[in-house]
Design a protein around this motif. Sequence first.
Motif, short mmCIF file in Angstrom:
data_model
loop_
_atom_site.label_atom_id
_atom_site.label_comp_id
_atom_site.label_asym_id
_atom_site.label_seq_id
_atom_site.Cartn_x
_atom_site.Cartn_y
_atom_site.Cartn_z
N VAL A 92 71.69 64.18 -23.53
CA VAL A 92 70.24 64.36 -23.40
C VAL A 92 69.71 65.05 -24.65
CG1 VAL A 92 68.43 65.56 -22.11
CG2 VAL A 92 70.26 64.37 -20.88
N ASN A 93 68.65 64.48 -25.20
CA ASN A 93 68.01 65.01 -26.40
C ASN A 93 67.38 66.37 -26.11
OD1 ASN A 93 65.94 65.48 -28.46
ND2 ASN A 93 66.30 63.36 -29.06
N ASN A 94 67.52 67.30 -27.06
CA ASN A 94 66.97 68.65 -26.88
C ASN A 94 65.46 68.63 -26.59
OD1 ASN A 94 69.53 69.52 -27.45
ND2 ASN A 94 69.03 70.43 -29.42
N VAL A 95 64.76 67.70 -27.19
CA VAL A 95 63.32 67.61 -26.95
C VAL A 95 63.04 67.27 -25.49
CG1 VAL A 95 61.24 66.32 -27.57
CG2 VAL A 95 62.87 66.98 -29.34
N ARG A 96 63.91 66.51 -24.87
CA ARG A 96 63.73 66.14 -23.46
C ARG A 96 63.83 67.38 -22.56
NH1 ARG A 96 61.22 62.17 -22.47
NH2 ARG A 96 62.69 60.64 -23.18
N VAL A 118 49.11 77.37 -20.95
CA VAL A 118 49.65 76.84 -22.19
C VAL A 118 50.91 77.61 -22.57
CG1 VAL A 118 47.47 75.94 -23.09
CG2 VAL A 118 48.14 78.27 -23.63
N MET A 119 51.89 76.88 -23.08
CA MET A 119 53.14 77.48 -23.52
C MET A 119 52.89 78.22 -24.83
SD MET A 119 56.75 75.48 -24.29
CE MET A 119 56.94 74.75 -22.67
N ILE A 120 53.31 79.50 -24.90
CA ILE A 120 53.09 80.24 -26.15
C ILE A 120 54.39 80.54 -26.89
CG2 ILE A 120 50.83 81.18 -25.62
CD1 ILE A 120 52.12 83.74 -24.68
N ASN A 121 55.50 80.61 -26.19
CA ASN A 121 56.79 80.64 -26.87
C ASN A 121 57.87 80.24 -25.90
OD1 ASN A 121 57.94 83.05 -25.67
ND2 ASN A 121 56.60 84.23 -27.00
N HIS A 122 58.99 79.83 -26.49
CA HIS A 122 60.01 79.17 -25.67
C HIS A 122 61.38 79.45 -26.27
CE1 HIS A 122 61.59 75.89 -23.21
NE2 HIS A 122 62.20 75.45 -24.27
N CYS A 123 62.29 79.88 -25.42
CA CYS A 123 63.67 80.08 -25.84
C CYS A 123 64.56 79.33 -24.85
CB CYS A 123 64.02 81.57 -25.84
SG CYS A 123 65.73 81.90 -26.28
N ILE A 124 65.44 78.51 -25.39
CA ILE A 124 66.33 77.74 -24.52
C ILE A 124 67.76 77.88 -25.01
CG2 ILE A 124 65.99 75.57 -25.76
CD1 ILE A 124 66.06 74.19 -22.94
N GLU A 125 68.66 78.10 -24.07
CA GLU A 125 70.09 78.17 -24.37
C GLU A 125 70.74 76.93 -23.77
OE1 GLU A 125 72.40 82.01 -23.99
OE2 GLU A 125 70.62 82.41 -22.75
#
Length: 129
Positions: free
Chosen positions: A21-25, A53-60
Amino acid sequence: MQVYENFITVSDSDLDSLNHVNNVRYVQWVNDIAKEHWQKNATPNMLKDHFWVMINHCIEYKSSALLNDQVKLKTFVIKSEGVTSTRVVEMYNEKNEKLIARSETNWCFMNSQTKKPTRITQEVIDLFK
């Protein structure tokens, strides 16, 4: 804390050149489940008068999701104060319960008419307790 869940089956259009799965997905899924959770809980007036609205995003990223995997998405709000709210989204492989990814995202509560940030009311906070 209220947990909202949904399921996605990985399709060809979700994959990158490595057949994962693509990270953008994953970011799209975070956005989609947050929106679903808001729309499920909010009153018609809340939906008309406000948006997020999304203001910042952290994904592991912990493991890969592959074609035809069933992914369980779980989301919940961990903090709301002022004009911002912090939401967690966890994604699991439904078959083996293995964590695929975990995100923590900060959202800003917006007034639909002014398009400006607005204080999160207790009524909205209570929707996600």
